[in-house]
Scaffold this active site. Structure first.
Site, PDB file in Angstrom:
ATOM      1  N   ASP A  15       0.833  -1.205   0.000  1.00  0.00           N
ATOM      2  CA  ASP A  15       0.000   0.000   0.000  1.00  0.00           C
ATOM      3  C   ASP A  15       0.873   1.262   0.000  1.00  0.00           C
ATOM      4  O   ASP A  15       1.953   1.270   0.580  1.00  0.00           O
ATOM      5  CB  ASP A  15      -0.897  -0.023   1.255  1.00  0.00           C
ATOM      6  N   GLY A  18       0.227   5.528  -4.400  1.00  0.00           N
ATOM      7  CA  GLY A  18      -0.334   6.831  -4.753  1.00  0.00           C
ATOM      8  C   GLY A  18       0.309   7.951  -3.940  1.00  0.00           C
ATOM      9  O   GLY A  18       0.728   8.989  -4.479  1.00  0.00           O
ATOM     10  N   SER A  61     -10.939  -6.694  -4.753  1.00  0.00           N
ATOM     11  CA  SER A  61     -12.259  -6.627  -5.401  1.00  0.00           C
ATOM     12  C   SER A  61     -12.765  -5.178  -5.382  1.00  0.00           C
ATOM     13  O   SER A  61     -13.476  -4.761  -6.293  1.00  0.00           O
ATOM     14  CB  SER A  61     -13.261  -7.509  -4.665  1.00  0.00           C
ATOM     15  N   ASN A  63     -10.903  -2.483  -5.579  1.00  0.00           N
ATOM     16  CA  ASN A  63     -10.100  -1.571  -6.411  1.00  0.00           C
ATOM     17  C   ASN A  63     -10.761  -1.236  -7.755  1.00  0.00           C
ATOM     18  O   ASN A  63     -10.370  -0.281  -8.424  1.00  0.00           O
ATOM     19  CB  ASN A  63      -8.689  -2.133  -6.659  1.00  0.00           C
ATOM     20  N   TRP A  64     -11.799  -2.012  -8.148  1.00  0.00           N
ATOM     21  CA  TRP A  64     -12.518  -1.677  -9.391  1.00  0.00           C
ATOM     22  C   TRP A  64     -13.188  -0.319  -9.278  1.00  0.00           C
ATOM     23  O   TRP A  64     -13.568   0.284 -10.271  1.00  0.00           O
ATOM     24  CB  TRP A  64     -13.590  -2.735  -9.705  1.00  0.00           C
ATOM     25  N   ARG A 189      -5.085  -2.021   8.843  1.00  0.00           N
ATOM     26  CA  ARG A 189      -6.264  -2.805   8.450  1.00  0.00           C
ATOM     27  C   ARG A 189      -5.826  -4.042   7.668  1.00  0.00           C
ATOM     28  O   ARG A 189      -4.787  -4.039   7.012  1.00  0.00           O
ATOM     29  CB  ARG A 189      -7.172  -1.989   7.519  1.00  0.00           C
ATOM     30  N   GLU A 202       1.269 -13.377  12.499  1.00  0.00           N
ATOM     31  CA  GLU A 202       1.829 -12.190  13.147  1.00  0.00           C
ATOM     32  C   GLU A 202       1.576 -11.013  12.217  1.00  0.00           C
ATOM     33  O   GLU A 202       1.822 -11.116  11.011  1.00  0.00           O
ATOM     34  CB  GLU A 202       3.349 -12.356  13.332  1.00  0.00           C
TER      35      GLU A 202
HETATM   36  C1  FPP Z   1      -1.515   0.284  -3.467  1.00  0.00           C
HETATM   37  O1  FPP Z   1      -1.226   1.658  -3.485  1.00  0.00           O
HETATM   38  C2  FPP Z   1      -1.337  -0.299  -4.764  1.00  0.00           C
HETATM   39  C3  FPP Z   1      -2.300  -0.876  -5.562  1.00  0.00           C
HETATM   40  C4  FPP Z   1      -3.690  -1.100  -5.160  1.00  0.00           C
HETATM   41  C5  FPP Z   1      -1.942  -1.254  -6.935  1.00  0.00           C
HETATM   42  C6  FPP Z   1      -1.290  -2.543  -7.269  1.00  0.00           C
HETATM   43  C7  FPP Z   1       0.095  -2.820  -6.835  1.00  0.00           C
HETATM   44  C8  FPP Z   1       1.211  -2.619  -7.594  1.00  0.00           C
HETATM   45  C9  FPP Z   1       1.197  -1.927  -8.900  1.00  0.00           C
HETATM   46  C10 FPP Z   1       2.486  -3.166  -7.126  1.00  0.00           C
HETATM   47  C11 FPP Z   1       2.984  -4.225  -8.060  1.00  0.00           C
HETATM   48  C12 FPP Z   1       2.424  -5.569  -7.929  1.00  0.00           C
HETATM   49  C13 FPP Z   1       2.507  -6.623  -8.795  1.00  0.00           C
HETATM   50  C14 FPP Z   1       2.438  -7.985  -8.258  1.00  0.00           C
HETATM   51  C15 FPP Z   1       2.673  -6.497 -10.259  1.00  0.00           C
HETATM   52  P1  FPP Z   1      -2.393   2.747  -3.512  1.00  0.00           P
HETATM   53  O2  FPP Z   1      -2.687   3.109  -4.909  1.00  0.00           O
HETATM   54  O3  FPP Z   1      -3.544   2.213  -2.733  1.00  0.00           O
HETATM   55  O4  FPP Z   1      -1.681   3.942  -2.776  1.00  0.00           O
HETATM   56  P2  FPP Z   1      -2.365   5.080  -1.885  1.00  0.00           P
HETATM   57  O5  FPP Z   1      -3.068   4.383  -0.762  1.00  0.00           O
HETATM   58  O6  FPP Z   1      -1.198   5.879  -1.425  1.00  0.00           O
HETATM   59  O7  FPP Z   1      -3.284   5.838  -2.768  1.00  0.00           O
END
Ligand code: FPP
Length: 246
Positions: A15, A18, A61, A63-64, A189, A202
């Site tokens: 995480d 962004g 799920s 993130n869409w 979380r 852990e």
């Molecule tokens: C979390 O940061 C990242 C994601 C939900 C996007 C997916 C992850 C990657 C691109 C890393 C690479 C992984 C693989 C296995 C190819 P966020 O966008 O939620 O950040 P924020 O909370 O700061 O907005």
């Protein structure tokens, strides 16, 4: 690092991509690109340390719900990342498995996932699980649905549904549950990741944003893990006693 007690299975919520980009006045997608590089490093470092299973939560799920442009960028990133890294994964004897609901992925991405899974399926080194369009509640529901169908078909009696039977229908049933769960970026979380499987893990939370999670940060998490005593409900006296007789 010589004699620290290592987890068999590490599960990570990556995480903070962004925020990492925002701090640098860059677009969010630049953060995701840097996130892929951090993922690449953590895979290599875990494989080198003989970790048996590494699970990365790449796309939930939920993130869409992000802007369409960001979602399609992420899908493209998964596809190009797979194309670029498959050779490195295979050479390092890593078995790659995807988990989650693939029904909303493009045909091209589904094909690529299948191809990479097939190519690496006999590899005996680390198992790398990429969770995409995955949710712990989804997993529990699909397991419950399977058991319900078996009861309906008369091949299972409801009294036979035990935690072990239930776990056998979950997505990671052939793998050990995560010993260590890591989440970056200061969020405290679990966010619907492996809800059942994290029961005794852990939990390690760090303020580091995912693109900055390097080898040094992994080492800190592993040290934290090795200093913990996992009790599974036993008292520390009972554990000491068991250790004396081991
Ligand atoms: C979390 O940061 C990242 C994601 C939900 C996007 C997916 C992850 C990657 C691109 C890393 C690479 C992984 C693989 C296995 C190819 P966020 O966008 O939620 O950040 P924020 O909370 O700061 O907005």
């Amino acid at each position: 690092m010589a004699d620290i007690h290592l987890p068999q299975h590490i599960a990570i919520i990556m995480d903070g991509n962004g925020r990492w980009a925002k701090q640098r006045f860059m677009p969010r997608i630049a953060g995701h690109r840097a996130g892929v590089e951090a993922a690449r490093q953590v895979v290599k470092n875990c494989a080198r340390r003989n970790i048996k299973v590494l699970s990365l939560f790449a796309f939930s799920s939920e993130n869409w719900r992000r802007p369409a442009q960001e979602v399609s960028f992420l899908m493209e990133l998964f596809l190009t990342g797979l194309e670029r890294e498959v050779g490195m994964l295979h050479e390092n004897n890593i078995q790659l498995r995807f988990i989650g609901d693939r029904s909303r992925f493009s045909e091209k991405l589904c094909e690529k996932i299948k191809e990479v899974e097939q190519l690496t399926q006999k590899n005996t080194g680390m198992t790398l699980i990429i969770a995409v369009d995955y949710g712990g509640q989804w997993d529990i529901c699909q397991a419950a649905r399977q058991l319900a169908l078996e009861v309906e078909a008369g091949t299972l009696r409801s009294q036979e549904i035990t935690p072990e039977k239930f776990a056998s229908r979950l997505s990671f049933s052939d793998l050990p549950n995560p010993d260590l769960f890591i989440r970056t970026s200061g969020e405290l979380r679990i966010s619907n990741f492996m809800l059942w499987q994290l029961a005794y893990s852990e939990l390690y939370f760090t303020d580091i944003l995912w693109p900055d999670f390097d080898e040094n940060e992994l080492e800190k998490a592993l040290k934290h893990y090795s200093s913990r005593e996992r009790r599974y409900g036993y008292s520390s006296e009972q554990l000491k006693e068991a250790a004396r007789h081991a």
